[in-house]
Design an enzyme around this catalytic site. Sequence first.
Site, mmCIF file in Angstrom:
data_model
loop_
_atom_site.group_PDB
_atom_site.id
_atom_site.type_symbol
_atom_site.label_atom_id
_atom_site.label_comp_id
_atom_site.label_asym_id
_atom_site.label_seq_id
_atom_site.Cartn_x
_atom_site.Cartn_y
_atom_site.Cartn_z
ATOM 1 N N GLU A 111 11.255 1.437 9.605
ATOM 2 C CA GLU A 111 10.225 0.757 10.377
ATOM 3 C C GLU A 111 10.884 -0.494 10.957
ATOM 4 O OE1 GLU A 111 6.947 -0.978 8.174
ATOM 5 O OE2 GLU A 111 5.615 -0.719 9.887
ATOM 6 N N TRP A 140 1.072 -11.170 7.812
ATOM 7 C CA TRP A 140 1.134 -12.233 8.816
ATOM 8 C C TRP A 140 1.031 -11.736 10.244
ATOM 9 C CZ3 TRP A 140 5.102 -10.465 11.610
ATOM 10 C CH2 TRP A 140 6.052 -9.697 10.938
ATOM 11 N N GLU A 188 -3.273 -0.429 3.422
ATOM 12 C CA GLU A 188 -2.902 -0.224 4.831
ATOM 13 C C GLU A 188 -1.453 -0.658 4.921
ATOM 14 O OE1 GLU A 188 -1.811 -0.411 8.050
ATOM 15 O OE2 GLU A 188 -3.098 -2.085 8.645
ATOM 16 N N LEU A 189 -0.541 0.323 4.941
ATOM 17 C CA LEU A 189 0.883 0.019 4.740
ATOM 18 C C LEU A 189 1.686 0.221 6.026
ATOM 19 C CD1 LEU A 189 1.093 1.757 1.238
ATOM 20 C CD2 LEU A 189 0.526 -0.620 1.760
ATOM 21 N N CYS A 228 1.949 -2.455 12.648
ATOM 22 C CA CYS A 228 2.161 -1.248 11.840
ATOM 23 C C CYS A 228 1.924 0.022 12.649
ATOM 24 C CB CYS A 228 1.313 -1.279 10.581
ATOM 25 S SG CYS A 228 -0.391 -1.657 10.922
ATOM 26 N N LYS A 262 -6.176 -13.612 -0.096
ATOM 27 C CA LYS A 262 -4.884 -14.293 -0.003
ATOM 28 C C LYS A 262 -4.219 -13.905 1.307
ATOM 29 C CE LYS A 262 -0.756 -13.528 -0.879
ATOM 30 N NZ LYS A 262 -0.146 -14.341 0.208
ATOM 31 N N PRO A 263 -4.319 -14.787 2.310
ATOM 32 C CA PRO A 263 -3.599 -14.503 3.554
ATOM 33 C C PRO A 263 -2.103 -14.676 3.341
ATOM 34 C CG PRO A 263 -5.001 -16.477 3.781
ATOM 35 C CD PRO A 263 -5.015 -16.065 2.337
ATOM 36 N N GLY A 307 -0.016 -4.607 4.233
ATOM 37 C CA GLY A 307 1.345 -5.123 4.126
ATOM 38 C C GLY A 307 2.332 -3.985 3.991
ATOM 39 N N SER A 308 3.447 -4.270 3.341
ATOM 40 C CA SER A 308 4.535 -3.300 3.291
ATOM 41 C C SER A 308 4.258 -2.183 2.275
ATOM 42 C CB SER A 308 5.827 -4.010 2.902
ATOM 43 O OG SER A 308 5.661 -4.630 1.652
HETATM 44 P P1 ADP Z 1 5.359 -8.037 5.209
HETATM 45 O O1 ADP Z 1 6.725 -7.447 5.087
HETATM 46 O O2 ADP Z 1 4.530 -7.497 6.305
HETATM 47 O O3 ADP Z 1 5.323 -9.535 5.064
HETATM 48 P P2 ADP Z 1 4.484 -7.879 2.512
HETATM 49 O O4 ADP Z 1 4.027 -6.636 1.848
HETATM 50 O O5 ADP Z 1 5.702 -8.549 1.991
HETATM 51 O O6 ADP Z 1 4.577 -7.461 4.021
HETATM 52 O O7 ADP Z 1 3.336 -8.965 2.539
HETATM 53 C C1 ADP Z 1 1.980 -8.668 2.797
HETATM 54 C C2 ADP Z 1 1.107 -9.531 1.908
HETATM 55 O O8 ADP Z 1 1.389 -9.193 0.551
HETATM 56 C C3 ADP Z 1 1.368 -11.036 2.040
HETATM 57 O O9 ADP Z 1 0.142 -11.740 1.899
HETATM 58 C C4 ADP Z 1 2.280 -11.302 0.867
HETATM 59 O O10 ADP Z 1 2.218 -12.629 0.422
HETATM 60 C C5 ADP Z 1 1.691 -10.360 -0.177
HETATM 61 N N1 ADP Z 1 2.597 -9.996 -1.273
HETATM 62 C C6 ADP Z 1 3.953 -10.017 -1.285
HETATM 63 N N2 ADP Z 1 4.405 -9.629 -2.499
HETATM 64 C C7 ADP Z 1 3.315 -9.350 -3.273
HETATM 65 C C8 ADP Z 1 3.126 -8.895 -4.623
HETATM 66 N N3 ADP Z 1 4.141 -8.636 -5.442
HETATM 67 N N4 ADP Z 1 1.850 -8.721 -5.052
HETATM 68 C C9 ADP Z 1 0.808 -8.964 -4.242
HETATM 69 N N5 ADP Z 1 0.925 -9.392 -2.972
HETATM 70 C C10 ADP Z 1 2.156 -9.585 -2.478
#
Ligand code: ADP
Length: 478
Positions: A381, A149, A248-249, A282, A173-174, A226-227
Site C-alpha cells: 500500500e 490522520w 477499517e484498514l 485507504c 482517540k484521534p 488505521g493500518s
Molecule cells: P497509520 O499508518 O495510518 O498512521 P496506524 O494504524 O498506525 O495507521 O494509526 C491509526 C490510529 O491507531 C492512530 O490513532 C494511532 O495512534 C492508533 N494506534 C497506533 N498504534 C496503536 C495500538 N497499538 N493500539 C491502538 N491504537 C493504535
Amino acid sequence: MMEVKQFINGQWINAIGNGTIPLINPATEEVIGNISFGNGDDCNTAIDAASHAFKTWGKTTPYFRAGILKKAAQFIRDNVEELATDMVNESGKPITEAKGEFIVAANLFEWYAEEGKRAYGKTIPTNRIDKRSFTQWQAMGVIGVITAWNFPAYNPARAWAAALAAGCTVVAKPSEFTPMAGLHLAKALEASGLPPGVLNVLTGDAALIGEAMLNHPQLKKISFTGSTKVGKILMDGASKTSTKLSLELGGNAPVIIYNDVDVQAVAKAASLARFRNNGQVCIAPQRFYVQENIYNEFAEAVSKQVAQLKVGNGFEEGVQLGPLITSRQRDGVNELLKKATDEKAHILTGGKMPAHLKKGYFIQPAVVANCSAASVLAHNEIFGPVLPLFSFNNMEEVIARANDTPYGLASYVFTNNITTAFTTAEQLEFGMVGINEWTPHGTELPFGGWKQSGQGHESGSEGLYEYLQLKLVSIGGI
Ligand code: ADP
C-alpha cells in the site's frame, strides 16, 4: 503556539501525568502546538465518565439526540473557515479539501441524526398461538473510536455520528498527528448541548490507550480506522477480552482501464483521483492496469496531466497536493520508488522533492511505467503520490492480477461496455467497486473492506447497526 487539552467528562483538561508531545506542521516542519499526552489512566477515567453518561444518554429518544447532532452540524458549517485552517496546519492538505472534509463531517452528523430514528425492529409470526415475538435494537454502550490522520475530521465524524445517534457514548482517540480536527468536532457537540461524558476525546499513547480500551469491561466495542498492522494488534487483544471490533484498514485498489474508453478523459480524471490527499487514502486508486493497446497513449496523457499538478503549502492558491504527513511517511514512499527503479521500472514524471520547496515533507507526484506484476508498487500500500502503470492483455488475466492482494477495500473499472463492466465488477474481491467513477462512497453508502481490509461497515444505515445490538423479546401465555 496552541496548547491542546483533552476533553473528558465535559472538561478540557491536561493529561493526568501532565505529559505533552509537539504538534508539527508537515508543510513547514515547525512545531505549532503542544498536545496533552495521556495514557491508560486517562483512558480509564474517560471510559468511567462515558459509562456513567450512558445511563442517561442511552435512555434519550433518537429525536432528542438528533436535535444535538443537527445543531453540531450547523456549528461546523458556520465555523468551517476556522476549523479548516487548523486542519491545513496539522495535516498539510489543501484548504479547499479541508473545508470540504468538514462539510462532509457536518453532513454525517445530520444524516445520522435522521437515520437514528429508523432503527426499526420487527414482529415475527411464531409457531405457537399463545406467543408473540419481536426484535428491537438497543445501543451497545460505551464505544472506543481510534482514528487515523489522513481524514482527521471525516474518520472520527462517521463513527461518532453513528454511535451517538444510536444512543451510545464515545471515548475517542484521534491520531497524534492530527488531533485538532477531532477536538473541533468535540467543541461543536459541546456547544450544541451534548451532556458531559457522552463524548470524550483523548490524546496520548496509542498502545496504552488501545490496551486500556480492550481491558475495560464497560467498553463494548472499538471502531478502528488505521493500518492492517494495528488492526491485527487489536484483534489479538480482543481475542482475550471479547471486545467487539469494527475495522477499517488498509487497501491496495486496482484500477482496470479497458481499451474502449476515452483515454484522454480517463487519464485526466485519474491524475486528480490518484493524488487526492496525496494518495494518502485507504481507497485511493493505486494499481493502474491499462489494456495493452492503449497503454502508451494513457501513460503519455496521464504523465502530462500529473506534471502540471501544483504542489505546495495548502494555504497557497491553486495548490492541489500538500506535503505527506510525516518525514517517515515521505521516506517510506521514496524507498518504494527507489526499489521500483531498481526493479527496472521507469519514472515518467515526478518522484523528487519539488525544486521550489525548501522545507516540508513534499514529493512531486510521480507516474511510474514498466512495473512488473511482482513490483513493490503492486504489492505494498503506497499511501503516497505515486501512480504505477501495468499493462494487461485480457479480462481473465487482469482480474486475477487485481485480486492478487491480501487487501479488499476499493476497486475501479473503466469501460463503455456494460457486459464487461458487470462481469468484471462481479469477479473483483473488494468491498467497493467504482464503475466509471472515482468516488464509490458517500454518507448514505456502506463503506467496508473484504479480506484483510477490515470487518464491519462505516456510513450508510449499515454504519448505524455497528453500534446497536439486536434483542429478541418473546411473550408467552397469551
Ligand atoms: P497509520 O499508518 O495510518 O498512521 P496506524 O494504524 O498506525 O495507521 O494509526 C491509526 C490510529 O491507531 C492512530 O490513532 C494511532 O495512534 C492508533 N494506534 C497506533 N498504534 C496503536 C495500538 N497499538 N493500539 C491502538 N491504537 C493504535
